[in-house]
Motif scaffolding. Structure first.
Motif, PDB file in Angstrom:
ATOM      1  N   TYR A  57       0.839  -1.195   0.000  1.00 62.26           N
ATOM      2  CA  TYR A  57       0.000   0.000   0.000  1.00 62.26           C
ATOM      3  C   TYR A  57       0.871   1.240   0.000  1.00 62.26           C
ATOM      4  O   TYR A  57       1.574   1.514   0.966  1.00 62.26           O
ATOM      5  CB  TYR A  57      -0.907  -0.040   1.234  1.00 62.26           C
ATOM      6  CG  TYR A  57      -1.994   0.988   1.236  1.00 62.26           C
ATOM      7  CD1 TYR A  57      -2.947   1.033   0.230  1.00 62.26           C
ATOM      8  CD2 TYR A  57      -2.070   1.914   2.261  1.00 62.26           C
ATOM      9  CE1 TYR A  57      -3.948   1.969   0.241  1.00 62.26           C
ATOM     10  CE2 TYR A  57      -3.072   2.852   2.296  1.00 62.26           C
ATOM     11  CZ  TYR A  57      -4.013   2.876   1.285  1.00 62.26           C
ATOM     12  OH  TYR A  57      -5.011   3.811   1.296  1.00 62.26           O
ATOM     13  N   LEU A  58       0.862   1.981  -1.089  1.00 62.21           N
ATOM     14  CA  LEU A  58       1.667   3.195  -1.202  1.00 62.21           C
ATOM     15  C   LEU A  58       0.733   4.392  -1.185  1.00 62.21           C
ATOM     16  O   LEU A  58      -0.208   4.468  -1.981  1.00 62.21           O
ATOM     17  CB  LEU A  58       2.466   3.185  -2.509  1.00 62.21           C
ATOM     18  CG  LEU A  58       3.449   4.337  -2.624  1.00 62.21           C
ATOM     19  CD1 LEU A  58       4.793   3.817  -3.069  1.00 62.21           C
ATOM     20  CD2 LEU A  58       2.955   5.348  -3.618  1.00 62.21           C
ATOM     21  N   ARG A  59       0.962   5.309  -0.271  1.00 61.43           N
ATOM     22  CA  ARG A  59       0.136   6.520  -0.178  1.00 61.43           C
ATOM     23  C   ARG A  59       0.960   7.735  -0.570  1.00 61.43           C
ATOM     24  O   ARG A  59       2.064   7.917  -0.073  1.00 61.43           O
ATOM     25  CB  ARG A  59      -0.396   6.688   1.241  1.00 61.43           C
ATOM     26  CG  ARG A  59      -1.420   5.643   1.604  1.00 61.43           C
ATOM     27  CD  ARG A  59      -2.022   5.910   2.937  1.00 61.43           C
ATOM     28  NE  ARG A  59      -0.990   5.776   3.967  1.00 61.43           N
ATOM     29  CZ  ARG A  59      -1.221   5.946   5.258  1.00 61.43           C
ATOM     30  NH1 ARG A  59      -2.410   6.259   5.692  1.00 61.43           N
ATOM     31  NH2 ARG A  59      -0.251   5.816   6.130  1.00 61.43           N
ATOM     32  N   ILE A  60       0.382   8.559  -1.459  1.00 61.76           N
ATOM     33  CA  ILE A  60       1.010   9.824  -1.861  1.00 61.76           C
ATOM     34  C   ILE A  60       0.179  10.930  -1.226  1.00 61.76           C
ATOM     35  O   ILE A  60      -0.923  11.233  -1.678  1.00 61.76           O
ATOM     36  CB  ILE A  60       1.026   9.985  -3.389  1.00 61.76           C
ATOM     37  CG1 ILE A  60       1.670   8.774  -4.051  1.00 61.76           C
ATOM     38  CG2 ILE A  60       1.744  11.265  -3.783  1.00 61.76           C
ATOM     39  CD1 ILE A  60       1.526   8.768  -5.553  1.00 61.76           C
ATOM     40  N   HIS A  61       0.708  11.508  -0.154  1.00 60.48           N
ATOM     41  CA  HIS A  61      -0.017  12.576   0.528  1.00 60.48           C
ATOM     42  C   HIS A  61       0.204  13.915  -0.171  1.00 60.48           C
ATOM     43  O   HIS A  61      -0.721  14.678  -0.379  1.00 60.48           O
ATOM     44  CB  HIS A  61       0.435  12.682   1.985  1.00 60.48           C
ATOM     45  CG  HIS A  61       0.243  11.410   2.746  1.00 60.48           C
ATOM     46  ND1 HIS A  61      -0.981  10.978   3.179  1.00 60.48           N
ATOM     47  CD2 HIS A  61       1.129  10.450   3.116  1.00 60.48           C
ATOM     48  CE1 HIS A  61      -0.852   9.816   3.807  1.00 60.48           C
ATOM     49  NE2 HIS A  61       0.429   9.472   3.782  1.00 60.48           N
ATOM     50  N   ALA A  62       1.449  14.196  -0.499  1.00 62.57           N
ATOM     51  CA  ALA A  62       1.840  15.424  -1.195  1.00 62.57           C
ATOM     52  C   ALA A  62       3.099  15.096  -1.993  1.00 62.57           C
ATOM     53  O   ALA A  62       3.529  13.952  -2.030  1.00 62.57           O
ATOM     54  CB  ALA A  62       2.098  16.556  -0.198  1.00 62.57           C
ATOM     55  N   SER A  63       3.686  16.112  -2.606  1.00 59.33           N
ATOM     56  CA  SER A  63       4.814  15.882  -3.497  1.00 59.33           C
ATOM     57  C   SER A  63       5.982  15.181  -2.809  1.00 59.33           C
ATOM     58  O   SER A  63       6.587  14.286  -3.359  1.00 59.33           O
ATOM     59  CB  SER A  63       5.285  17.206  -4.091  1.00 59.33           C
ATOM     60  OG  SER A  63       6.340  17.005  -4.976  1.00 59.33           O
ATOM     61  N   GLU A  64       6.316  15.571  -1.610  1.00 60.28           N
ATOM     62  CA  GLU A  64       7.466  14.975  -0.914  1.00 60.28           C
ATOM     63  C   GLU A  64       7.049  14.155   0.305  1.00 60.28           C
ATOM     64  O   GLU A  64       7.882  13.805   1.127  1.00 60.28           O
ATOM     65  CB  GLU A  64       8.441  16.076  -0.481  1.00 60.28           C
ATOM     66  CG  GLU A  64       9.120  16.779  -1.633  1.00 60.28           C
ATOM     67  CD  GLU A  64       9.948  15.840  -2.509  1.00 60.28           C
ATOM     68  OE1 GLU A  64      10.593  14.920  -1.982  1.00 60.28           O
ATOM     69  OE2 GLU A  64       9.926  16.031  -3.728  1.00 60.28           O
ATOM     70  N   LYS A  65       5.761  13.838   0.417  1.00 57.24           N
ATOM     71  CA  LYS A  65       5.296  13.038   1.552  1.00 57.24           C
ATOM     72  C   LYS A  65       4.659  11.764   1.021  1.00 57.24           C
ATOM     73  O   LYS A  65       3.507  11.744   0.613  1.00 57.24           O
ATOM     74  CB  LYS A  65       4.296  13.834   2.386  1.00 57.24           C
ATOM     75  CG  LYS A  65       3.951  13.164   3.674  1.00 57.24           C
ATOM     76  CD  LYS A  65       3.090  14.028   4.544  1.00 57.24           C
ATOM     77  CE  LYS A  65       2.786  13.266   5.834  1.00 57.24           C
ATOM     78  NZ  LYS A  65       1.761  13.926   6.605  1.00 57.24           N
ATOM     79  N   ASN A  69       3.461   1.101   2.880  1.00 54.71           N
ATOM     80  CA  ASN A  69       3.023   0.264   4.005  1.00 54.71           C
ATOM     81  C   ASN A  69       3.220   0.974   5.344  1.00 54.71           C
ATOM     82  O   ASN A  69       3.629   0.370   6.330  1.00 54.71           O
ATOM     83  CB  ASN A  69       3.747  -1.089   4.006  1.00 54.71           C
ATOM     84  CG  ASN A  69       3.334  -1.949   2.838  1.00 54.71           C
ATOM     85  OD1 ASN A  69       2.209  -1.847   2.349  1.00 54.71           O
ATOM     86  ND2 ASN A  69       4.237  -2.793   2.377  1.00 54.71           N
ATOM     87  N   GLY A  70       2.962   2.276   5.365  1.00 54.90           N
ATOM     88  CA  GLY A  70       3.049   3.057   6.591  1.00 54.90           C
ATOM     89  C   GLY A  70       4.428   3.578   6.928  1.00 54.90           C
ATOM     90  O   GLY A  70       4.587   4.341   7.879  1.00 54.90           O
ATOM     91  N   VAL A  71       5.452   3.203   6.162  1.00 55.31           N
ATOM     92  CA  VAL A  71       6.823   3.654   6.428  1.00 55.31           C
ATOM     93  C   VAL A  71       7.144   4.791   5.456  1.00 55.31           C
ATOM     94  O   VAL A  71       7.108   4.600   4.245  1.00 55.31           O
ATOM     95  CB  VAL A  71       7.837   2.495   6.240  1.00 55.31           C
ATOM     96  CG1 VAL A  71       9.245   2.985   6.497  1.00 55.31           C
ATOM     97  CG2 VAL A  71       7.475   1.327   7.132  1.00 55.31           C
ATOM     98  N   PRO A  72       7.455   5.991   5.984  1.00 57.54           N
ATOM     99  CA  PRO A  72       7.730   7.121   5.082  1.00 57.54           C
ATOM    100  C   PRO A  72       8.954   6.874   4.205  1.00 57.54           C
ATOM    101  O   PRO A  72       9.903   6.199   4.620  1.00 57.54           O
ATOM    102  CB  PRO A  72       8.000   8.291   6.034  1.00 57.54           C
ATOM    103  CG  PRO A  72       7.472   7.878   7.355  1.00 57.54           C
ATOM    104  CD  PRO A  72       7.513   6.380   7.389  1.00 57.54           C
ATOM    105  N   ILE A  93       1.158  -3.668  -6.150  1.00 51.97           N
ATOM    106  CA  ILE A  93       1.257  -2.428  -5.384  1.00 51.97           C
ATOM    107  C   ILE A  93       0.008  -1.590  -5.660  1.00 51.97           C
ATOM    108  O   ILE A  93      -0.406  -1.433  -6.802  1.00 51.97           O
ATOM    109  CB  ILE A  93       2.546  -1.643  -5.716  1.00 51.97           C
ATOM    110  CG1 ILE A  93       2.679  -0.420  -4.821  1.00 51.97           C
ATOM    111  CG2 ILE A  93       2.614  -1.262  -7.167  1.00 51.97           C
ATOM    112  CD1 ILE A  93       4.051   0.199  -4.840  1.00 51.97           C
ATOM    113  N   ALA A  94      -0.613  -1.109  -4.592  1.00 49.25           N
ATOM    114  CA  ALA A  94      -1.792  -0.252  -4.695  1.00 49.25           C
ATOM    115  C   ALA A  94      -1.367   1.170  -4.358  1.00 49.25           C
ATOM    116  O   ALA A  94      -0.825   1.426  -3.289  1.00 49.25           O
ATOM    117  CB  ALA A  94      -2.886  -0.729  -3.740  1.00 49.25           C
ATOM    118  N   ILE A  95      -1.596   2.095  -5.283  1.00 49.23           N
ATOM    119  CA  ILE A  95      -1.195   3.495  -5.102  1.00 49.23           C
ATOM    120  C   ILE A  95      -2.430   4.318  -4.787  1.00 49.23           C
ATOM    121  O   ILE A  95      -3.397   4.331  -5.552  1.00 49.23           O
ATOM    122  CB  ILE A  95      -0.505   4.030  -6.367  1.00 49.23           C
ATOM    123  CG1 ILE A  95       0.743   3.208  -6.693  1.00 49.23           C
ATOM    124  CG2 ILE A  95      -0.144   5.499  -6.200  1.00 49.23           C
ATOM    125  CD1 ILE A  95       1.352   3.536  -8.031  1.00 49.23           C
TER     126      ILE A  95
END
Length: 126
Positions: A57-65, A69-72, A93-95
């Motif tokens: 699980y890959l999360r894109i919060h903002a450009s540099e965040k 899987n919960g690890v920055p 991989i789920a984006i």
């Protein structure tokens, strides 16, 4: 019979024509784009019988965040982290793109995932 003298023709003024051509040239030069666009293959979802594997699980919060899987992680670390995922067979991989993420961030992540050898990439968002 009396012959009328021909009226002298005035020469055609090319100054106006040159101005119009210059303006058209200027318009098309400013309106066109000379950048190369990169294509990214995206395939539609197919028939599935359920997921056998739990996706990363890959999360894109903002450009540099970005976190995986919960690890920055940063964009520079993506290739190495994705290479670790490709060692696992049939890794998915789920984006997820957050409200502050722009399209370029998602495309960068998808491109890095494809280059590292991940075969299945799911994209979701708001």
């Amino acid at each position: 019979m009396q012959v009328k003298p021909r009226a002298k023709r005035r020469p055609v003024g090319l100054t106006s024509l040159i101005d119009v051509i210059f303006l058209l040239l200027l318009f098309f030069m400013l309106a066109s784009s000379f950048t190369r666009y990169q294509s990214l293959d995206v395939s539609s979802g197919g028939q599935g019988g359920g997921a056998d594997i739990k996706p990363a699980y890959l999360r894109i919060h903002a450009s540099e965040k970005i976190d995986l899987n919960g690890v920055p992680m940063s964009k520079a670390e993506m290739a190495g982290r994705f290479a670790d995922l490709t060692n696992k067979e049939n890794m998915v991989i789920a984006i997820w793109s957050g409200p502050e993420a722009n399209v370029q961030d998602v495309v960068d992540v998808m491109s890095a995932a494809r280059q590292s050898g991940l075969r299945t990439v799911l994209v979701t968002g708001n």
